[in-house]
Design a protein around this motif. Sequence first.
Motif, PDB file in Angstrom:
ATOM      1  N   HIS A   1       0.849  -1.186   0.000  1.00  0.00           N
ATOM      2  CA  HIS A   1       0.000   0.000   0.000  1.00  0.00           C
ATOM      3  C   HIS A   1       0.878   1.226   0.000  1.00  0.00           C
ATOM      4  CE1 HIS A   1       0.865   0.467   4.299  1.00  0.00           C
ATOM      5  NE2 HIS A   1       0.745  -0.854   4.351  1.00  0.00           N
ATOM      6  N   GLY A   2       0.217   2.367  -0.109  1.00  0.00           N
ATOM      7  CA  GLY A   2       0.935   3.613  -0.190  1.00  0.00           C
ATOM      8  C   GLY A   2       0.638   4.314  -1.486  1.00  0.00           C
ATOM      9  N   ALA A   3       1.004   5.592  -1.529  1.00  0.00           N
ATOM     10  CA  ALA A   3       0.719   6.406  -2.717  1.00  0.00           C
ATOM     11  C   ALA A   3       1.414   5.855  -3.945  1.00  0.00           C
ATOM     12  CB  ALA A   3       1.152   7.846  -2.457  1.00  0.00           C
ATOM     13  N   GLY A   4       2.628   5.380  -3.767  1.00  0.00           N
ATOM     14  CA  GLY A   4       3.379   4.850  -4.913  1.00  0.00           C
ATOM     15  C   GLY A   4       2.691   3.649  -5.537  1.00  0.00           C
ATOM     16  N   ALA A   5       2.177   2.765  -4.671  1.00  0.00           N
ATOM     17  CA  ALA A   5       1.502   1.572  -5.180  1.00  0.00           C
ATOM     18  C   ALA A   5       0.223   1.936  -5.915  1.00  0.00           C
ATOM     19  CB  ALA A   5       1.198   0.629  -4.027  1.00  0.00           C
ATOM     20  N   ILE A   6      -0.490   2.941  -5.394  1.00  0.00           N
ATOM     21  CA  ILE A   6      -1.730   3.381  -6.046  1.00  0.00           C
ATOM     22  C   ILE A   6      -1.423   3.969  -7.423  1.00  0.00           C
ATOM     23  CG2 ILE A   6      -3.623   5.049  -5.915  1.00  0.00           C
ATOM     24  CD1 ILE A   6      -3.553   4.690  -2.872  1.00  0.00           C
ATOM     25  N   ILE A   7      -0.360   4.761  -7.496  1.00  0.00           N
ATOM     26  CA  ILE A   7       0.035   5.350  -8.783  1.00  0.00           C
ATOM     27  C   ILE A   7       0.426   4.257  -9.770  1.00  0.00           C
ATOM     28  CG2 ILE A   7       1.769   6.775  -9.926  1.00  0.00           C
ATOM     29  CD1 ILE A   7       1.810   8.525  -7.395  1.00  0.00           C
ATOM     30  N   ASP A   8       1.164   3.266  -9.263  1.00  0.00           N
ATOM     31  CA  ASP A   8       1.559   2.143 -10.126  1.00  0.00           C
ATOM     32  C   ASP A   8       0.331   1.420 -10.685  1.00  0.00           C
ATOM     33  OD1 ASP A   8       4.184   2.704  -9.694  1.00  0.00           O
ATOM     34  OD2 ASP A   8       4.486   1.161  -8.146  1.00  0.00           O
ATOM     35  N   GLN A   9      -0.654   1.210  -9.818  1.00  0.00           N
ATOM     36  CA  GLN A   9      -1.864   0.514 -10.241  1.00  0.00           C
ATOM     37  C   GLN A   9      -2.621   1.332 -11.290  1.00  0.00           C
ATOM     38  OE1 GLN A   9      -2.419  -2.569  -9.199  1.00  0.00           O
ATOM     39  NE2 GLN A   9      -4.120  -2.702 -10.644  1.00  0.00           N
ATOM     40  N   ALA A  10      -2.645   2.634 -11.120  1.00  0.00           N
ATOM     41  CA  ALA A  10      -3.312   3.512 -12.094  1.00  0.00           C
ATOM     42  C   ALA A  10      -2.599   3.467 -13.439  1.00  0.00           C
ATOM     43  CB  ALA A  10      -3.355   4.943 -11.558  1.00  0.00           C
ATOM     44  N   GLU A  11      -1.273   3.404 -13.412  1.00  0.00           N
ATOM     45  CA  GLU A  11      -0.509   3.331 -14.659  1.00  0.00           C
ATOM     46  C   GLU A  11      -0.751   2.004 -15.374  1.00  0.00           C
ATOM     47  OE1 GLU A  11       3.514   4.037 -13.527  1.00  0.00           O
ATOM     48  OE2 GLU A  11       3.287   6.247 -13.491  1.00  0.00           O
ATOM     49  N   ILE A  12      -0.833   0.924 -14.602  1.00  0.00           N
ATOM     50  CA  ILE A  12      -1.114  -0.389 -15.194  1.00  0.00           C
ATOM     51  C   ILE A  12      -2.479  -0.375 -15.876  1.00  0.00           C
ATOM     52  CG2 ILE A  12      -1.624  -2.798 -14.657  1.00  0.00           C
ATOM     53  CD1 ILE A  12       0.485  -2.607 -12.417  1.00  0.00           C
ATOM     54  N   LEU A  13      -3.463   0.195 -15.181  1.00  0.00           N
ATOM     55  CA  LEU A  13      -4.818   0.284 -15.751  1.00  0.00           C
ATOM     56  C   LEU A  13      -4.808   1.089 -17.046  1.00  0.00           C
ATOM     57  CD1 LEU A  13      -7.884  -0.071 -15.647  1.00  0.00           C
ATOM     58  CD2 LEU A  13      -7.986   1.956 -14.155  1.00  0.00           C
ATOM     59  N   ASP A  14      -4.078   2.204 -17.026  1.00  0.00           N
ATOM     60  CA  ASP A  14      -4.026   3.065 -18.218  1.00  0.00           C
ATOM     61  C   ASP A  14      -3.381   2.333 -19.388  1.00  0.00           C
ATOM     62  OD1 ASP A  14      -4.308   5.735 -19.500  1.00  0.00           O
ATOM     63  OD2 ASP A  14      -2.123   5.632 -19.551  1.00  0.00           O
ATOM     64  N   LYS A  15      -2.276   1.617 -19.131  1.00  0.00           N
ATOM     65  CA  LYS A  15      -1.583   0.880 -20.188  1.00  0.00           C
ATOM     66  C   LYS A  15      -2.455  -0.231 -20.757  1.00  0.00           C
ATOM     67  CE  LYS A  15       3.161   1.707 -18.587  1.00  0.00           C
ATOM     68  NZ  LYS A  15       4.389   1.066 -18.032  1.00  0.00           N
ATOM     69  N   GLU A  16      -3.131  -0.966 -19.869  1.00  0.00           N
ATOM     70  CA  GLU A  16      -3.979  -2.067 -20.335  1.00  0.00           C
ATOM     71  C   GLU A  16      -5.182  -1.550 -21.129  1.00  0.00           C
ATOM     72  OE1 GLU A  16      -4.839  -4.263 -16.781  1.00  0.00           O
ATOM     73  OE2 GLU A  16      -3.027  -5.489 -16.959  1.00  0.00           O
ATOM     74  N   SER A  17      -5.724  -0.411 -20.726  1.00  0.00           N
ATOM     75  CA  SER A  17      -6.852   0.181 -21.460  1.00  0.00           C
ATOM     76  C   SER A  17      -6.411   0.620 -22.856  1.00  0.00           C
ATOM     77  CB  SER A  17      -7.416   1.384 -20.694  1.00  0.00           C
ATOM     78  OG  SER A  17      -7.996   0.979 -19.475  1.00  0.00           O
ATOM     79  N   LYS A  18      -5.244   1.222 -22.930  1.00  0.00           N
ATOM     80  CA  LYS A  18      -4.729   1.655 -24.234  1.00  0.00           C
ATOM     81  C   LYS A  18      -4.416   0.462 -25.128  1.00  0.00           C
ATOM     82  CE  LYS A  18      -2.855   6.145 -22.865  1.00  0.00           C
ATOM     83  NZ  LYS A  18      -1.619   6.968 -22.692  1.00  0.00           N
ATOM     84  N   LEU A  19      -3.894  -0.601 -24.522  1.00  0.00           N
ATOM     85  CA  LEU A  19      -3.609  -1.814 -25.298  1.00  0.00           C
ATOM     86  C   LEU A  19      -4.903  -2.385 -25.877  1.00  0.00           C
ATOM     87  CD1 LEU A  19      -1.725  -4.034 -26.277  1.00  0.00           C
ATOM     88  CD2 LEU A  19      -2.007  -5.164 -24.053  1.00  0.00           C
ATOM     89  N   LEU A  20      -5.945  -2.405 -25.065  1.00  0.00           N
ATOM     90  CA  LEU A  20      -7.246  -2.887 -25.546  1.00  0.00           C
ATOM     91  C   LEU A  20      -7.736  -2.044 -26.724  1.00  0.00           C
ATOM     92  CD1 LEU A  20      -9.552  -3.825 -22.536  1.00  0.00           C
ATOM     93  CD2 LEU A  20      -8.918  -5.255 -24.471  1.00  0.00           C
TER      94      LEU A  20
END
Length: 232
Positions: free
Chosen positions: A131-150
Amino acid sequence: PDWPVPLVNRALCHKLRENWSAVIDDAKKVIAIDSLNLKAHYFLGVALTQTQSFAGAVESLEQALELARETDAGIKEEVWRSLARAKYEKHSREASERAVRRNELLAKLQRLLKDEAAQTLRQMSAGTGSHGAGAIIDQAEILDKESKLLEDIFQGDAKKFHGDGDVPNWCTCQLTLEVFHEPMVTPCGISYEQTTLLEHFRKVGKFDPVTRRPCSAKDIRKNIGLRSAIEN
């Protein structure tokens, strides 16, 4: 009546009045009496196109075109144009329906990605994972990358089916710049629209329009393979 001629004439009158349901009824009656009646298949195909029953229209007009070719009927070019329109409309409808389904599926998959990301964040908040802000940012980046890939994948699917909308050069005559419907090939291996090439022989000269090598009507032949490729 059980004689096709008056029914065909009545169907023509309905066609001129754009009474398409009546055209369909009379054309079907004629076909039931005479399954090889060219005009009945043609009128039926035109009426089905107008009522947006494109699959049936294509089937009827293909039958009409085949009959026109067998009898060398003067209506052949008109039938071809109607068939080309019906195929275009059929393809456009299918493309539109496919685009709707594709966009719905894309939206569904993106929602699933967001739900998965939200669940991961909840687990982080509950202390079951990092947990932590860094982990949340990482998760948001993963979501953004996967959405763009789709989106990239689905855009590639759209291009595969629809291309850029242009008619390939091999489908068109070099003289008319229109799609072939009766392609004829010369000894030089170049195909031209039949009526245009014969007119060239009569009015310009007996030579290949592009290579200018000697050529006449007796030297050309139907390009059946090209015609089949275009129609399919």
